[in-house]
Design an enzyme around this catalytic site. Structure first.
Site, PDB file in Angstrom:
ATOM      1  N   ASN A  13     151.777  69.586  76.681  1.00  0.00           N
ATOM      2  CA  ASN A  13     150.261  69.987  75.895  1.00  0.00           C
ATOM      3  C   ASN A  13     149.135  69.209  76.871  1.00  0.00           C
ATOM      4  O   ASN A  13     148.953  68.112  76.630  1.00  0.00           O
ATOM      5  CB  ASN A  13     150.490  69.239  74.582  1.00  0.00           C
ATOM      6  CG  ASN A  13     149.339  69.404  73.595  1.00  0.00           C
ATOM      7  OD1 ASN A  13     149.287  69.046  72.628  1.00  0.00           O
ATOM      8  ND2 ASN A  13     148.563  70.804  73.825  1.00  0.00           N
ATOM      9  N   ASN A  65     139.822  73.278  70.267  1.00  0.00           N
ATOM     10  CA  ASN A  65     141.047  74.417  70.846  1.00  0.00           C
ATOM     11  C   ASN A  65     140.430  75.276  71.522  1.00  0.00           C
ATOM     12  O   ASN A  65     139.249  75.443  71.824  1.00  0.00           O
ATOM     13  CB  ASN A  65     141.450  74.940  69.275  1.00  0.00           C
ATOM     14  CG  ASN A  65     142.218  74.119  68.607  1.00  0.00           C
ATOM     15  OD1 ASN A  65     142.804  73.164  69.014  1.00  0.00           O
ATOM     16  ND2 ASN A  65     142.213  74.316  67.228  1.00  0.00           N
ATOM     17  N   CYS A  74     145.000  65.321  66.925  1.00  0.00           N
ATOM     18  CA  CYS A  74     145.984  65.758  67.857  1.00  0.00           C
ATOM     19  C   CYS A  74     146.809  64.601  68.545  1.00  0.00           C
ATOM     20  O   CYS A  74     146.014  63.762  69.301  1.00  0.00           O
ATOM     21  CB  CYS A  74     145.187  66.593  68.953  1.00  0.00           C
ATOM     22  SG  CYS A  74     146.344  67.253  70.557  1.00  0.00           S
ATOM     23  N   GLY A  75     147.844  64.576  68.173  1.00  0.00           N
ATOM     24  CA  GLY A  75     148.776  63.105  68.526  1.00  0.00           C
ATOM     25  C   GLY A  75     148.859  63.132  69.940  1.00  0.00           C
ATOM     26  O   GLY A  75     148.997  62.032  70.642  1.00  0.00           O
ATOM     27  N   HIS A 151     149.715  71.031  58.074  1.00  0.00           N
ATOM     28  CA  HIS A 151     150.989  71.544  58.526  1.00  0.00           C
ATOM     29  C   HIS A 151     151.929  72.379  57.368  1.00  0.00           C
ATOM     30  O   HIS A 151     151.987  71.563  56.339  1.00  0.00           O
ATOM     31  CB  HIS A 151     151.881  70.539  59.393  1.00  0.00           C
ATOM     32  CG  HIS A 151     151.051  70.221  60.667  1.00  0.00           C
ATOM     33  ND1 HIS A 151     151.464  70.745  61.710  1.00  0.00           N
ATOM     34  CD2 HIS A 151     150.365  69.233  60.874  1.00  0.00           C
ATOM     35  CE1 HIS A 151     150.882  70.254  62.813  1.00  0.00           C
ATOM     36  NE2 HIS A 151     150.235  69.424  62.312  1.00  0.00           N
ATOM     37  N   ASN A 182     148.714  74.769  60.550  1.00  0.00           N
ATOM     38  CA  ASN A 182     149.604  74.694  61.906  1.00  0.00           C
ATOM     39  C   ASN A 182     150.926  75.126  61.104  1.00  0.00           C
ATOM     40  O   ASN A 182     151.403  74.672  60.150  1.00  0.00           O
ATOM     41  CB  ASN A 182     149.652  73.426  62.344  1.00  0.00           C
ATOM     42  CG  ASN A 182     148.385  73.001  62.750  1.00  0.00           C
ATOM     43  OD1 ASN A 182     148.049  73.360  63.941  1.00  0.00           O
ATOM     44  ND2 ASN A 182     147.463  72.140  62.088  1.00  0.00           N
ATOM     45  N   GLU A 200     150.188  76.438  66.796  1.00  0.00           N
ATOM     46  CA  GLU A 200     149.105  75.667  66.498  1.00  0.00           C
ATOM     47  C   GLU A 200     147.934  76.293  66.008  1.00  0.00           C
ATOM     48  O   GLU A 200     147.382  77.237  66.584  1.00  0.00           O
ATOM     49  CB  GLU A 200     148.758  74.675  67.630  1.00  0.00           C
ATOM     50  CG  GLU A 200     149.579  73.339  67.788  1.00  0.00           C
ATOM     51  CD  GLU A 200     148.546  72.542  68.789  1.00  0.00           C
ATOM     52  OE1 GLU A 200     147.444  72.046  68.468  1.00  0.00           O
ATOM     53  OE2 GLU A 200     149.245  72.031  69.808  1.00  0.00           O
ATOM     54  N   CYS A 209     153.462  69.374  70.307  1.00  0.00           N
ATOM     55  CA  CYS A 209     152.280  69.201  69.043  1.00  0.00           C
ATOM     56  C   CYS A 209     152.775  68.107  68.479  1.00  0.00           C
ATOM     57  O   CYS A 209     153.813  67.991  67.689  1.00  0.00           O
ATOM     58  CB  CYS A 209     152.511  70.270  68.121  1.00  0.00           C
ATOM     59  SG  CYS A 209     151.079  70.176  66.692  1.00  0.00           S
ATOM     60  N   THR A 211     151.223  65.823  66.206  1.00  0.00           N
ATOM     61  CA  THR A 211     151.091  65.965  64.749  1.00  0.00           C
ATOM     62  C   THR A 211     152.069  66.966  63.973  1.00  0.00           C
ATOM     63  O   THR A 211     152.662  66.678  62.951  1.00  0.00           O
ATOM     64  CB  THR A 211     149.695  66.561  64.174  1.00  0.00           C
ATOM     65  OG1 THR A 211     149.279  67.980  64.608  1.00  0.00           O
ATOM     66  CG2 THR A 211     148.614  65.656  64.414  1.00  0.00           C
ATOM     67  N   GLY A 212     152.499  68.110  64.565  1.00  0.00           N
ATOM     68  CA  GLY A 212     153.503  68.690  64.282  1.00  0.00           C
ATOM     69  C   GLY A 212     154.941  68.077  64.027  1.00  0.00           C
ATOM     70  O   GLY A 212     155.452  68.312  63.125  1.00  0.00           O
TER      71      GLY A 212
END
Length: 269
Positions: A13, A65, A74-75, A151, A182, A200, A209, A211-212
Site C-alpha cells: 500500500n 485518496n 490509514c493504518g 468499514h 470501506n 477502499e 488496508c 484500518t480494514g
C-alpha cells in the site's frame, strides 16, 4: 517551485509523503493531488500523505485518496509515518489522535477505540451493526465498525471467489452509508487468523488496508470467532491486530521507504 517527497509503502500500500512540518507546503488542490497520484502521468500512489505541524500531537497527518479527496485514517500510512519519525510519535488525523512506535523490525500503531453505534459509522438509519439485516447479491448480513473511518465486513467461505471489483463500488456508494464506506470480505483460516480483501473508499482494490485489517479483526473478536492477537493476511502481506474488547486497537506490521525525489508543482496544476 520544486517540492520534495518521500515514496513509502506498507505491505505494498504505497504513499507519496510530502513533509511540511518545518517548511510550509503550498496548497495542493484536489486536481493536483489526483494528478500526483496518477500512476501513468504522475508519481503514482494509493494515497498522498501531507505532514504538518500539530497543536494536539507531535505531527498532523493528512491523507488524500487517488481521487484527490481527503480520508480520515490509514493504518499503513501511520506505520510509514512512524518509521519516518524514528521514535514514539503521536499523530493527529482527521479520525483522531493515534500513536506509533518502532516494534522490532516493524511499527506498532495504537489505532484508538472502535466505535459500533450506527450513528458513528454512520448509517442512514438505526440498525444492529453486529448483524446488519442487509445484503448485496451473495454478500449478506455484514457487520460495521468505525476505526477512524467506516468499514463494513462480510465473512465468506472463499474471499478469492467474491467479485469485489464489481460489488465493492456498489456497496461503497449505497445510500445506507451517507459518507460512503470501506468494504471488506474476510475468511476465517484458523483460531487466530483470517484472510482479507478490501475495497477502499475512494481508492478501490488495494494490496493492504491497515484500518480494514483492524475492522475485520475487531468484528471477528467481538463475535467470538477468533482469539487475539489476530494475524490478518492481505494480498500484500500480514498484519497483526490486538484488541481485548474494551481497549485500544494495536496494529503491528512492516513499513519501508522506497526512494526520495521532488516534483515541479507547476507541472501538476
Amino acid at each position: 517551485m520544486r517540492i520534495p517527497f518521500i515514496k513509502m509503502h506498507g505491505l505494498g500500500n504505497d504513499f507519496v509523503v510530502v513533509d511540511g512540518r518545518t517548511e510550509p507546503v503550498p496548497p495542493l488542490g484536489t486536481s493536483t493531488r489526483a494528478a500526483l497520484a496518477d500512476r501513468h502521468t504522475g508519481i503514482g500512489c494509493d494515497q498522498l500523505i501531507l505532514l504538518e505541524p500539530s497543536d494536539a500531537a507531535d505531527l498532523r497527518m493528512r491523507i488524500f485518496n487517488p481521487d484527490g479527496q481527503e480520508a480520515s485514517a490509514c493504518g499503513n500510512a501511520a506505520r510509514a509515518v512512524g518509521l519516518l519519525a524514528g521514535q514514539a510519535t503521536s499523530i493527529e488525523t482527521k479520525g483522531g489522535i493515534i500513536h506509533a512506535r518502532r516494534d522490532g523490525g516493524g511499527v506498532a500503531v495504537e489505532m484508538g477505540h472502535p466505535r459500533f453505534d450506527w450513528q458513528d459509522i454512520p448509517l442512514a438509519y438505526p440498525m444492529d451493526t453486529a448483524a446488519m439485516p442487509v445484503g448485496w447479491e451473495d454478500l449478506q448480513s455484514p457487520a460495521a465498525v468505525n476505526v477512524g473511518n467506516p468499514h463494513v465486513v462480510f465473512f465468506v467461505d472463499d474471499v478469492a471467489g467474491v467479485p469485489l471489483h464489481r460489488l465493492g463500488p456498489i456497496v461503497e456508494r449505497d445510500p445506507l452509508f451517507p459518507d460512503a464506506v470501506n468494504v471488506s470480505v474476510a475468511q476465517i483460516t484458523g483460531p487466530a487468523s483470517l484472510e482479507l480483501r478490501v475495497w477502499e473508499r475512494g481508492a478501490g482494490l488495494t494490496r493492504a488496508c491497515g484500518t480494514g485489517a483492524c475492522a475485520a479483526a475487531v468484528i471477528a473478536l467481538r463475535q467470538r470467532r477468533l482469539a487475539s492477537p489476530v494475524a490478518v493476511s492481505l494480498p500484500g502481506g500480514t498484519l497483526h491486530i490486538t484488541w481485548h474488547g474494551d481497549g485500544l486497537i494495536t496494529m503491528t506490521g512492516p513499513a519501508a521507504e522506497t526512494f526520495r525525489g521532488s516534483f515541479e508543482l507547476e507541472d501538476y496544476l
